[in-house]
Design an enzyme around this catalytic site. Structure first.
Site, PDB file in Angstrom:
ATOM      1  N   CYS A  47     -52.319  -6.562  -2.079  1.00 53.04           N
ATOM      2  CA  CYS A  47     -53.613  -7.172  -2.398  1.00 53.04           C
ATOM      3  C   CYS A  47     -54.714  -6.132  -2.535  1.00 53.04           C
ATOM      4  O   CYS A  47     -55.621  -6.271  -3.355  1.00 53.04           O
ATOM      5  CB  CYS A  47     -53.987  -8.205  -1.344  1.00 53.04           C
ATOM      6  SG  CYS A  47     -54.066  -7.570   0.348  1.00 53.04           S
ATOM      7  N   HIS A  56     -56.552  -9.624   4.345  1.00 53.19           N
ATOM      8  CA  HIS A  56     -56.322  -9.819   2.916  1.00 53.19           C
ATOM      9  C   HIS A  56     -57.507  -9.291   2.126  1.00 53.19           C
ATOM     10  O   HIS A  56     -58.675  -9.529   2.490  1.00 53.19           O
ATOM     11  CB  HIS A  56     -56.125 -11.310   2.631  1.00 53.19           C
ATOM     12  CG  HIS A  56     -55.793 -11.634   1.208  1.00 53.19           C
ATOM     13  ND1 HIS A  56     -54.741 -11.060   0.526  1.00 53.19           N
ATOM     14  CD2 HIS A  56     -56.383 -12.493   0.329  1.00 53.19           C
ATOM     15  CE1 HIS A  56     -54.690 -11.552  -0.699  1.00 53.19           C
ATOM     16  NE2 HIS A  56     -55.681 -12.419  -0.852  1.00 53.19           N
ATOM     17  N   ASN A  64     -59.218 -14.060  -6.311  1.00 54.98           N
ATOM     18  CA  ASN A  64     -58.013 -13.762  -5.561  1.00 54.98           C
ATOM     19  C   ASN A  64     -56.948 -13.172  -6.488  1.00 54.98           C
ATOM     20  O   ASN A  64     -57.149 -13.084  -7.708  1.00 54.98           O
ATOM     21  CB  ASN A  64     -57.490 -15.021  -4.869  1.00 54.98           C
ATOM     22  CG  ASN A  64     -56.713 -14.725  -3.607  1.00 54.98           C
ATOM     23  OD1 ASN A  64     -56.329 -13.596  -3.342  1.00 54.98           O
ATOM     24  ND2 ASN A  64     -56.466 -15.753  -2.810  1.00 54.98           N
TER      25      ASN A  64
END
Length: 351
Positions: free
Chosen positions: A127, A281, A304
């Site tokens: 990520c 994250h 995202n």
């Protein structure tokens, strides 16, 4: 001894009182979202907390817990985080030249989008590479006026593996195994640069090596952090430089998010150095909306890396401060410092 009828009346009255009571609104009083919460449990907690978002069975929510642990791979916090990790923009120095509007969105600035399509990291814990690439793409597009189909598309595979696993920054980030809290991936983009996606497409699988010397790169001028929880400074940085790299502490409700303004009870930045507050994250923030009442209703527009099937076509509206989203925020600046191919010394390091 009270008569049964009076007891029944008392129970009924208490039940009606609870149902009629105001929903929980303060983070300190809110019900937390826990690992393993069912969709029904999440919906009930959302209702009781007075939140206004929806959840469902997204692909991330449906992952086994063991897979989720490999997806959320931010490194361990140092035992003694630096007291002043780096200079930080505050609202005093970042916001002064800019009149901050009530809403702003790089997906629709003057009818044009300065951001490319949402991507999907799959079940690889990279990520950080997607957040860094989104930040780099935004900074580059904003500085060069690229919009729509002309937007830059940088290689997350290059960041995660050529700069990380097989490169000089492997002690900070390593392919699918995540990154630490130092934002070395952004430092790498100022010292080495970003390659194009077409040169090294993302696979989410650790390659056997990286022959990076042949890849042309775009190098960025500088990177920096924004002061923790300084909403105006974050806004001003987004407006001046493009999307910013940020981190969140994901919950089961975040996994299952399908729409609305996300909210949870993770307000504040309780780290000894607030930029080192626990998160798991990395994402990017591309804009904001005060939503008529910044203090109570305002939200960030979060990009995202879980594909368009999650959230609102890959995006989330997240209330200012929820999920610790405002604790660790960083940015890149452009124009180009140097370009072309990799410097000789770094070519050797990356081979």
């Amino acid at each position: 001894m009270p008569r049964p009828g009076r007891c029944l009346f008392a129970v009924l009255l208490l039940t009606l009182t609870i149902l009629a009571a105001p929903r929980l609104s303060l983070a300190a009083d809110a019900l937390s979202f826990e690992p393993g919460d069912s969709i029904e449990t999440l919906r009930e907690k959302i209702r009781l907390n007075g939140y206004d978002f929806t959840v469902g069975e997204t692909w991330v929510y449906n992952l086994p817990e063991s897979k989720k642990k490999s997806l959320y791979t931010r490194g361990a916090i140092p035992s003694s985080p630096p007291k002043a990790a780096s200079p930080r923009l505050t609202s005093l120095d970042a916001a002064a030249p800019l009149a901050l509007p009530a809403s702003f969105d790089w997906r629709d600035k003057g009818g044009k989008s300065y951001i490319g399509p949402v991507k999907n990291q799959g079940d690889c814990g990279a990520c950080y590479a997607f957040a860094a690439a989104a930040t780099a793409e935004g900074a580059y597009n904003v500085a060069t006026g690229r919009t729509g189909a002309a937007c830059a598309d940088f290689s997350e595979q290059f960041i995660a593996f050529c700069l990380g696993t097989y490169g000089p920054y492997s002690s900070h980030f390593n392919g699918c195994d995540g990154a630490d809290y130092d934002y070395a991936e952004l430092l790498a983009l100022t010292q080495v640069g970003a390659a194009n996606e077409t040169a090294l497409p993302y696979t989410g699988v650790t390659p056997s090596g990286c022959n990076s010397s042949a890849y042309p790169v775009i190098r960025f001028k500088s990177w920096g952090r924004v002061a923790c929880s300084d909403t105006d400074a974050i806004k001003a940085t987004i407006m001046a430089n493009g999307p910013v790299d940020a981190a969140v502490n994901v919950t089961s409700a975040f996994d299952a998010y399908t729409g609305g303004v996300y909210q949870d009870d993770q307000a504040g930045c309780p780290g000894s150095d607030c930029a080192y507050t626990v998160t798991n994250h990395a994402i990017a923030l591309v804009g904001w909306n005060d939503n008529g009442d910044a203090a109570n209703n305002g939200y960030w527009i979060l990009r995202n890396s879980w594909g368009t099937g999650w959230g609102e076509q890959g995006y989330m509206r997240i209330k200012y401060g929820s999920a610790r989203v405002s604790c660790s925020v960083a940015y890149l600046t452009y124009p180009l410092q140097t370009g072309g191919r990799l410097p000789g010394a770094l070519k050797l390091l990356l081979q």
